[in-house]
Design a protein around this motif. Structure first.
Motif, PDB file in Angstrom:
ATOM      1  N   LYS A  67      10.881   1.387   0.933  1.00 42.02           N
ATOM      2  CA  LYS A  67       9.657   2.325   0.637  1.00 42.02           C
ATOM      3  C   LYS A  67       8.490   1.405   1.350  1.00 42.02           C
ATOM      4  O   LYS A  67       7.641   1.759   1.825  1.00 42.02           O
ATOM      5  CB  LYS A  67       9.562   3.083  -0.630  1.00 42.02           C
ATOM      6  N   ARG A  68       8.226   0.227   0.736  1.00 38.19           N
ATOM      7  CA  ARG A  68       7.486  -0.497   1.109  1.00 38.19           C
ATOM      8  C   ARG A  68       7.239  -0.966   2.524  1.00 38.19           C
ATOM      9  O   ARG A  68       6.302  -0.846   3.301  1.00 38.19           O
ATOM     10  CB  ARG A  68       7.381  -1.675   0.034  1.00 38.19           C
ATOM     11  N   ASN A  69       8.329  -1.404   3.262  1.00 40.66           N
ATOM     12  CA  ASN A  69       8.315  -1.744   4.559  1.00 40.66           C
ATOM     13  C   ASN A  69       8.153  -0.501   5.563  1.00 40.66           C
ATOM     14  O   ASN A  69       7.126  -0.482   6.409  1.00 40.66           O
ATOM     15  CB  ASN A  69       9.976  -1.987   4.766  1.00 40.66           C
ATOM     16  N   LYS A  70       8.486   0.724   4.966  1.00 45.94           N
ATOM     17  CA  LYS A  70       8.105   1.889   5.705  1.00 45.94           C
ATOM     18  C   LYS A  70       6.739   2.313   5.632  1.00 45.94           C
ATOM     19  O   LYS A  70       6.055   2.535   6.978  1.00 45.94           O
ATOM     20  CB  LYS A  70       9.046   3.325   5.065  1.00 45.94           C
ATOM     21  N   ALA A  71       6.036   1.887   4.257  1.00 46.45           N
ATOM     22  CA  ALA A  71       4.596   2.183   4.440  1.00 46.45           C
ATOM     23  C   ALA A  71       3.763   1.443   5.057  1.00 46.45           C
ATOM     24  O   ALA A  71       3.102   1.712   5.827  1.00 46.45           O
ATOM     25  CB  ALA A  71       4.122   2.119   2.971  1.00 46.45           C
ATOM     26  N   ARG A  72       4.124   0.013   5.108  1.00 46.03           N
ATOM     27  CA  ARG A  72       3.535  -0.948   6.003  1.00 46.03           C
ATOM     28  C   ARG A  72       3.727  -0.623   7.438  1.00 46.03           C
ATOM     29  O   ARG A  72       2.725  -0.747   8.333  1.00 46.03           O
ATOM     30  CB  ARG A  72       3.936  -2.333   6.035  1.00 46.03           C
ATOM     31  N   GLU A  73       5.006  -0.085   7.768  1.00 50.20           N
ATOM     32  CA  GLU A  73       5.092   0.115   9.256  1.00 50.20           C
ATOM     33  C   GLU A  73       4.247   1.344   9.843  1.00 50.20           C
ATOM     34  O   GLU A  73       3.909   1.598  10.883  1.00 50.20           O
ATOM     35  CB  GLU A  73       6.647   0.386   9.475  1.00 50.20           C
ATOM     36  N   VAL A  92       0.761  -1.074   0.140  1.00 44.82           N
ATOM     37  CA  VAL A  92      -0.075  -0.074   0.079  1.00 44.82           C
ATOM     38  C   VAL A  92       0.800   1.246   0.098  1.00 44.82           C
ATOM     39  O   VAL A  92       2.188   1.121   0.363  1.00 44.82           O
ATOM     40  CB  VAL A  92      -0.967   0.004   1.149  1.00 44.82           C
ATOM     41  N   PRO A  93       0.313   2.304  -0.405  1.00 42.97           N
ATOM     42  CA  PRO A  93       1.180   3.527  -0.485  1.00 42.97           C
ATOM     43  C   PRO A  93       1.190   4.122   0.984  1.00 42.97           C
ATOM     44  O   PRO A  93       0.232   3.859   1.929  1.00 42.97           O
ATOM     45  CB  PRO A  93       0.384   4.306  -1.343  1.00 42.97           C
ATOM     46  N   PRO A  94       2.067   5.054   1.447  1.00 47.32           N
ATOM     47  CA  PRO A  94       2.301   5.508   2.539  1.00 47.32           C
ATOM     48  C   PRO A  94       0.803   6.515   3.140  1.00 47.32           C
ATOM     49  O   PRO A  94      -0.064   6.815   2.078  1.00 47.32           O
ATOM     50  CB  PRO A  94       3.495   6.562   2.495  1.00 47.32           C
ATOM     51  N   PRO A  95       0.471   6.222   4.348  1.00 46.90           N
ATOM     52  CA  PRO A  95      -0.613   7.115   4.593  1.00 46.90           C
ATOM     53  C   PRO A  95      -0.900   8.570   3.970  1.00 46.90           C
ATOM     54  O   PRO A  95       0.124   9.352   4.256  1.00 46.90           O
ATOM     55  CB  PRO A  95      -0.776   7.013   5.957  1.00 46.90           C
ATOM     56  N   GLU A 155      -4.835  11.700   0.088  1.00 44.23           N
ATOM     57  CA  GLU A 155      -5.381  11.179  -1.293  1.00 44.23           C
ATOM     58  C   GLU A 155      -5.847   9.908  -1.261  1.00 44.23           C
ATOM     59  O   GLU A 155      -6.544   9.328  -1.584  1.00 44.23           O
ATOM     60  CB  GLU A 155      -4.483  11.515  -2.241  1.00 44.23           C
ATOM     61  N   SER A 156      -4.816   8.888  -0.132  1.00 41.63           N
ATOM     62  CA  SER A 156      -5.035   7.495  -0.384  1.00 41.63           C
ATOM     63  C   SER A 156      -5.870   7.058   1.081  1.00 41.63           C
ATOM     64  O   SER A 156      -6.092   5.886   1.111  1.00 41.63           O
ATOM     65  CB  SER A 156      -3.463   6.735  -0.314  1.00 41.63           C
ATOM     66  N   LYS A 157      -6.492   7.942   1.806  1.00 43.89           N
ATOM     67  CA  LYS A 157      -7.114   7.688   2.905  1.00 43.89           C
ATOM     68  C   LYS A 157      -8.531   6.959   2.602  1.00 43.89           C
ATOM     69  O   LYS A 157      -8.640   5.971   3.224  1.00 43.89           O
ATOM     70  CB  LYS A 157      -7.430   8.939   3.754  1.00 43.89           C
ATOM     71  N   ASP A 158      -9.023   7.296   1.583  1.00 48.81           N
ATOM     72  CA  ASP A 158     -10.486   6.685   1.111  1.00 48.81           C
ATOM     73  C   ASP A 158     -10.132   5.546   0.063  1.00 48.81           C
ATOM     74  O   ASP A 158     -11.231   5.009  -0.298  1.00 48.81           O
ATOM     75  CB  ASP A 158     -11.195   7.676   0.671  1.00 48.81           C
ATOM     76  N   ASP A 159      -8.786   5.357  -0.330  1.00 50.72           N
ATOM     77  CA  ASP A 159      -8.919   4.426  -1.209  1.00 50.72           C
ATOM     78  C   ASP A 159      -8.461   2.929  -0.952  1.00 50.72           C
ATOM     79  O   ASP A 159      -7.456   2.767  -0.065  1.00 50.72           O
ATOM     80  CB  ASP A 159      -7.549   4.761  -2.311  1.00 50.72           C
ATOM     81  N   GLU A 160      -9.596   1.906  -0.867  1.00 46.60           N
ATOM     82  CA  GLU A 160      -9.499   0.770  -0.354  1.00 46.60           C
ATOM     83  C   GLU A 160      -9.495  -0.381  -1.174  1.00 46.60           C
ATOM     84  O   GLU A 160      -9.568  -1.707  -1.112  1.00 46.60           O
ATOM     85  CB  GLU A 160     -10.609   0.461   0.726  1.00 46.60           C
ATOM     86  N   SER A 161      -8.954   0.028  -2.541  1.00 45.93           N
ATOM     87  CA  SER A 161      -9.010  -1.032  -3.678  1.00 45.93           C
ATOM     88  C   SER A 161      -7.798  -2.156  -3.299  1.00 45.93           C
ATOM     89  O   SER A 161      -8.086  -3.209  -3.850  1.00 45.93           O
ATOM     90  CB  SER A 161      -8.770  -0.257  -4.868  1.00 45.93           C
ATOM     91  N   PHE A 162      -7.027  -1.769  -2.546  1.00 46.54           N
ATOM     92  CA  PHE A 162      -5.880  -2.879  -2.197  1.00 46.54           C
ATOM     93  C   PHE A 162      -6.516  -4.137  -1.566  1.00 46.54           C
ATOM     94  O   PHE A 162      -5.748  -5.149  -1.251  1.00 46.54           O
ATOM     95  CB  PHE A 162      -4.908  -2.130  -1.295  1.00 46.54           C
ATOM     96  N   ILE A 163      -7.821  -3.803  -1.107  1.00 45.18           N
ATOM     97  CA  ILE A 163      -8.386  -5.067  -0.392  1.00 45.18           C
ATOM     98  C   ILE A 163      -9.141  -6.242  -1.322  1.00 45.18           C
ATOM     99  O   ILE A 163      -9.143  -7.515  -0.729  1.00 45.18           O
ATOM    100  CB  ILE A 163      -9.408  -4.589   0.715  1.00 45.18           C
ATOM    101  N   LEU A 164      -9.231  -5.802  -2.388  1.00 45.56           N
ATOM    102  CA  LEU A 164      -9.842  -6.650  -3.076  1.00 45.56           C
ATOM    103  C   LEU A 164      -9.177  -8.079  -3.376  1.00 45.56           C
ATOM    104  O   LEU A 164      -9.782  -9.091  -3.415  1.00 45.56           O
ATOM    105  CB  LEU A 164      -9.879  -6.075  -4.840  1.00 45.56           C
TER     106      LEU A 164
END
Length: 521
Positions: free
Chosen positions: A453-459, A300-303, A306-315
């Protein structure tokens, strides 16, 4: 007579199992076609003066090759080993999940524990049950459980030739991979020996005996080089390496391959780990979660706003575990996974707290999926320096040899002719020895930057769960309120394929009571 018997058999089936609503999806557990004992108020009647038809006993024991008492059209495995048709990783992960839950599982148990798709988990359980004399249990609510004997692994290994051969194949692959690594390192030593021996031969053949003697003394240090290349065979070398920094038990010859090609993907099996973490998290939280809870395990992108309401990654999660969105009274979108809400295990439970209390209660649980950084080589610094030095020595020798071969006026023979024929290969080996690591160095840098970058976004997503704001806290509490974890106990079992239907001790009064309850509804 045959038509009447068929009609009565159909009436019996209707009595024992209410008709299912039409669905485009194949019925669950279609391979077994269990009659679920949730009967409607129909009665089985036989016309006066007509003898009742032979009783059909729905013996659907999952025994390979058993067809006694099977209803018409029921697919039986015959003499085939059904488990051999499964991918090895699916079979192994399903068996690990079965062992974890003690041999009594639901499809959701295996899917969540092993990170498998529900269809994969169902297919694996059916195949294992067919090959190991497992049986099914049906609860009052129509839920199906798979029960396996304690020695099911032994029974499966006795039937499956593939499982007996796989360890030998894996061992052969390991030996082959080791030989490739060692051969590449040995090729460096052989190249150096051949190149410098040929150089000496060319120089020696271009002058008289006295000149050859002077050159031998002049290039005496070079003559020693080929024999010195086998210093790694010295027994003291391994003793010296034991006091150096640990590098996964790699010897010098293997470090040559490691320097050029690396040591493989450090995140091998990452997807399997990801889906296991997601499945176990959903199951432990009662089958209802928010998108923010699963974000630390996905890409997922960092919080941000813009990405707050995007939950498409849950599909992908919804597709894998057959979940669907639900909207609570406050308008929050939650995600429910009904198949992961039913379990045969009494261990675990849903989490009832949010914020810092969660971190205190579940401190040992991984809070987010962390990828490992790539290493250029696992060899120690001294070994990499030694390998680079030998590679440079080989490259220098190949260049010198090429110039000497161009200056020769007579047709070479013997060793010189052999080296001249192999010279194109020597050039490729010497050039790629440094070109490949140089390309890998840039690739490893870019790959590691993306991983960071991915690890930081998940953290960051995980940190938001540890200290949620008021809006997220209400959303999490709403998900916990909607959570349901149904444990199917042995007392709820009304039917099992371990026995024939007529052998099971069903009380007539109990059945009549249930029929009346269904009629009154």
């Amino acid at each position: 007579m045959a038509a009447a018997a068929a009609a009565i058999s159909l009436s019996l089936h209707v009595r024992l199992r209410p008709p299912l609503p039409p669905s485009r999806r194949a019925p669950r557990h279609a391979a077994f076609l269990l009659p679920t004992p949730c009967p409607p108020p129909q009665r089985l009647r036989v016309a006066p003066g007509r003898s009742p038809p032979p009783t059909w006993r729905p013996d659907v024991r999952a025994r390979a090759g058993s067809t006694i008492g099977a209803p018409p059209g029921l697919a039986r495995p015959g003499g085939a080993v059904e488990t051999d048709r499964l991918p090895s990783d699916v079979r192994d992960r399903a068996m690990e999940a079965v062992d974890h839950f003690g041999g009594r599982v639901t499809i959701g148990d295996v899917a969540s524990r092993a990170g498998l798709q529900l269809a994969q988990a169902e297919r694996a359980l059916q195949a294992l049950a067919a090959d190991t004399e497992g049986f099914l249990e049906v609860s009052e609510d129509g839920e199906v459980l798979y029960v396996f004997p304690k020695d099911y692994r032994t029974k499966l290994a006795g039937k499956s030739f593939r499982m007996r051969v796989e360890p030998l194949v894996d061992k052969a692959k390991e030996v082959g991979a080791y030989l490739v690594r060692v051969s590449f390192g040995t090729a460096l030593i052989a190249s150096i020996v051949l190149v410098y021996t040929t150089i000496i031969a060319i120089l020696s053949s271009s002058s008289d005996e006295d000149s050859r003697g002077r050159r031998r003394r002049s290039y005496g240090s070079t003559i020693i080089i080929p024999t010195d290349m086998f210093w790694y065979l010295d027994a003291d070398y391994y003793r010296r390496r034991r006091v150096e920094k640990e590098n996964d038990g790699m010897n010098f010859i293997e470090s040559v391959f490691s320097f050029v090609f690396g040591d493989g993907d450090p995140n091998d099996g990452l997807e399997e780990k990801r889906w296991k973490m997601i499945g176990q998290y959903i199951s432990s939280n009662g089958g209802v979660v928010t998108a923010e809870e699963l974000a630390p395990f996905l890409d997922v992108p960092p919080p941000s706003e813009e990405s707050k309401d995007d939950e498409s990654f849950i599909l992908p999660v919804l597709l894998r575990f057959q979940g669907h969105p639900e909207v609570d009274e406050q308008g929050n979108i939650l995600y429910q996974f009904p198949s992961l809400q039913r379990t045969a295990s009494k261990s675990g439970g849903s989490r009832e707290y949010v914020g810092t209390k969660w971190s205190a209660m579940f401190g040992g649980v991984e809070k987010y999926l962390e990828e490992k950084l790539w290493k250029f080589s696992k060899a120690s610094a001294s070994e990499k320096a030694m390998v680079a030095g030998l590679g440079g020595l080989n490259l220098f020798g190949v260049i010198i040899l090429g110039n000497l071969l161009k200056q020769m006026t007579v047709t070479p023979g013997g060793l010189i002719s052999f080296a001249a024929q192999l010279y194109p290969l020597l050039q490729i080996y010497a050039g790629s020895f440094f070109a490949i690591p140089l390309f890998r160095w840039f690739l490893v840098r870019k790959t590691n930057n993306d991983i960071r970058k991915r690890n930081k976004a998940r953290e960051q997503q995980a940190q938001e769960l540890l200290s949620p704001d008021s809006s997220l806290r209400r959303k999490l509490l709403s998900a916990r309120d909607m959570a349901q974890r149904k444990v199917i106990t042995p007392e709820e079992i009304v039917y099992t394929t371990q026995k024939d239907l007529l052998e099971q001790d069903y009380e007539v009064k109990e059945w009549e009571r249930r029929f009346k309850e269904l009629e009154s509804e």
